[in-house]
Scaffold this active site. Structure first.
Site, PDB file in Angstrom:
ATOM      1  CD  GLU A  38      52.601  33.134  -7.910  1.00  0.00           C
ATOM      2  OE1 GLU A  38      53.129  34.408  -7.893  1.00  0.00           O
ATOM      3  OE2 GLU A  38      53.304  32.351  -8.593  1.00  0.00           O
ATOM      4  CG  HIS A  75      48.267  28.405  22.661  1.00  0.00           C
ATOM      5  ND1 HIS A  75      47.713  28.307  23.896  1.00  0.00           N
ATOM      6  CD2 HIS A  75      48.320  27.366  22.426  1.00  0.00           C
ATOM      7  CE1 HIS A  75      47.788  27.284  24.409  1.00  0.00           C
ATOM      8  NE2 HIS A  75      48.274  26.389  23.245  1.00  0.00           N
ATOM      9  CE  LYS A  77      56.421  41.181 -10.527  1.00  0.00           C
ATOM     10  NZ  LYS A  77      57.156  39.996 -11.511  1.00  0.00           N
TER      11      LYS A  77
END
Length: 445
Positions: free
Chosen positions: A287, A308, A422
């Site tokens: 951010e 792995h 949003k």
């Protein structure tokens, strides 16, 4: 004291090229100290560790004790910076199997409001049906969709199960001082509340009540956490010479690597308990730096587990990455590899060795292999998993992030990009006030 080693980046960049950042780092430090840089309304974290009063800590501890005395489960409702810092510290310091221990020394800590998974929330409410639970509602606005939705469910269930008076006792708000839905609700219902400072952004808020209250409820020493952070605040101060300042060196090194085509930083740990420290770090740097069409992409892996899965890509994939390894010097327990007469697994050569010694050699071998494969490596060593050391680590990353963002030329304290999803979500849900956006987005579907 935590230490930083950047020697395994040389060969990809030079010591001289890192040192050349000294003047830029000094300017960035001065901008932070004087409040003359971008985002200067959000610098309250900078000297927070050294300014937290004993009275404030005592208030947090007293409230934590009320929750500890009256709850077997405490839900931390928050998203992003409103919960990641607390979870990072709690997970790093907790017994890995605390859920399964019959005798618990603290309430079980559960997290909600960080997703909108219906199954998750349903299963949580089912789990809580016969539990004495409380809620720490962490939201500056009180209208963040994920957290507000979860809190609406939890508030009702707590009141229904425990009664209004007990709910009033075991629901705590951490929110804005004066405004917002969470503040209005706290005042109306009479909840104990703590303030999120206006000048501290969510991802820098772990040393405010946002992080300190849940950490105290979980049974950890918040005073030592703050002391560790204050120790690192001093070690990374603007008056500390560049060559002795770990935050300055880390910020300069990662920016020089970025300038040389290393676009992805992978934070590595060889300790499973540090998984959520990595999650917190990803938000802090993602951010703060990912804007203006630039920024290092923060990724994280848990080794040796992810060797792995991601190990192949890191070893031989595109050479646009560098690694920063967090190494824990001293583990908290001792466990030796036993001898086995049949030795079918061929591990008797390890008999008598500490498991941590095997882990440390896996760490060293991996670092050497990745450097040989073209991946620059930095290494951060923390003395142990303790409140003091974790406090040091958190502040180190915060201070380096502020410096690094200014070196990159961005505002490290805003996050305008998070509003895009949003706006679309509210339009799709037909939220009042989004009628025009709703029409536009429906036309695209």
């Amino acid at each position: 004291m935590i230490s930083l080693n950047i020697e395994k980046t040389f060969g990809f960049i030079s010591k001289e090229s890192v040192s050349a950042y000294e003047a830029q780092v000094k300017a960035a430090q001065e901008a932070l100290e004087n409040g003359t840089g971008k985002g200067n309304d959000f610098l309250g974290w900078l000297h927070l560790p050294s300014s937290i009063s004993k009275e404030h800590l005592a208030d947090l501890k007293a409230t934590a004790q009320v929750l500890r005395d009256n709850c077997e489960v405490v839900i931390v409702a928050g998203i992003g910076g409103s919960y990641l810092g607390a979870r990072a510290v709690i997970e790093a310091l907790s017994n890995s199997f605390t859920w399964l221990q019959e005798k618990k020394t603290a309430p079980v800590m559960i997290y909600a409001g960080h997703n909108i998974g219906e199954d998750y929330l349903y299963e949580l409410t089912e789990f809580l049906k016969d539990k004495k639970f409380g809620v720490i509602n962490i939201s500056k606005s009180g209208t963040t969709t994920e957290t507000a939705l979860a809190f609406r469910l939890l508030k009702k269930q707590c009141e229904d199960q425990r009664g209004k008076e007990m709910a009033k006792k075991v629901i705590v708000a951490v929110t804005d001082a004066k405004k917002g839905a969470a503040r209005v609700t706290a005042d109306k219902e009479g909840y104990k509340s703590f303030i999120i400072p206006d000048n501290v952004g969510g991802r820098f808020s772990v040393l405010t009540p946002v992080g300190l209250l849940p950490i105290a409820v979980a049974g950890f020493d918040i005073e030592q956490l703050v002391n560790g952070a204050a120790d690192m605040e001093k070690a990374c101060g603007a008056d500390v010479p560049f060559a002795e300042n770990p935050a300055a060196i880390y910020a300069a090194t990662r920016n020089e690597l970025y300038k040389n085509g290393k676009k992805i930083e992978i934070l590595v740990n060889f300790c499973p308990k540090l998984h959520y420290v990595s999650e917190w770090w990803k938000q802090l740097y993602g951010e703060s730096e990912g804007k203006d069409n630039k920024g290092i992409f923060p990724a994280a892996v848990d080794f040796s587990t992810d060797l792995h899965s991601m190990g192949q890509w890191i070893q031989e994939g595109e050479r646009t990455i560098f690694e920063t390894v967090i190494s824990v010097d001293k583990v908290n327990h001792k466990l030796e590899v036993p001898s086995d007469e049949a030795n079918l697994d061929g591990l008797n050569f390890l008999a008598g060795k500490r498991v941590d010694e095997v882990n440390k050699m896996a760490e060293l071998g991996t670092q050497l292999a990745h450097v040989d494969g073209g991946v620059p490596n930095m290494r951060i060593v923390i003395p142990e998993l303790s409140e003091f050391s974790i406090g040091q680590l958190l502040y180190f990353f915060e201070k380096a992030c502020g410096i690094s963002g200014y070196l990159l030329g961005v505002n490290p304290f805003n996050q305008p990009g998070v509003e895009a999803y949003k706006k679309n979500m509210f339009a799709l849900l037909n939220k009042p006030g989004y009628e025009e956006e709703s029409k536009a987005i429906q036309a695209r579907l």
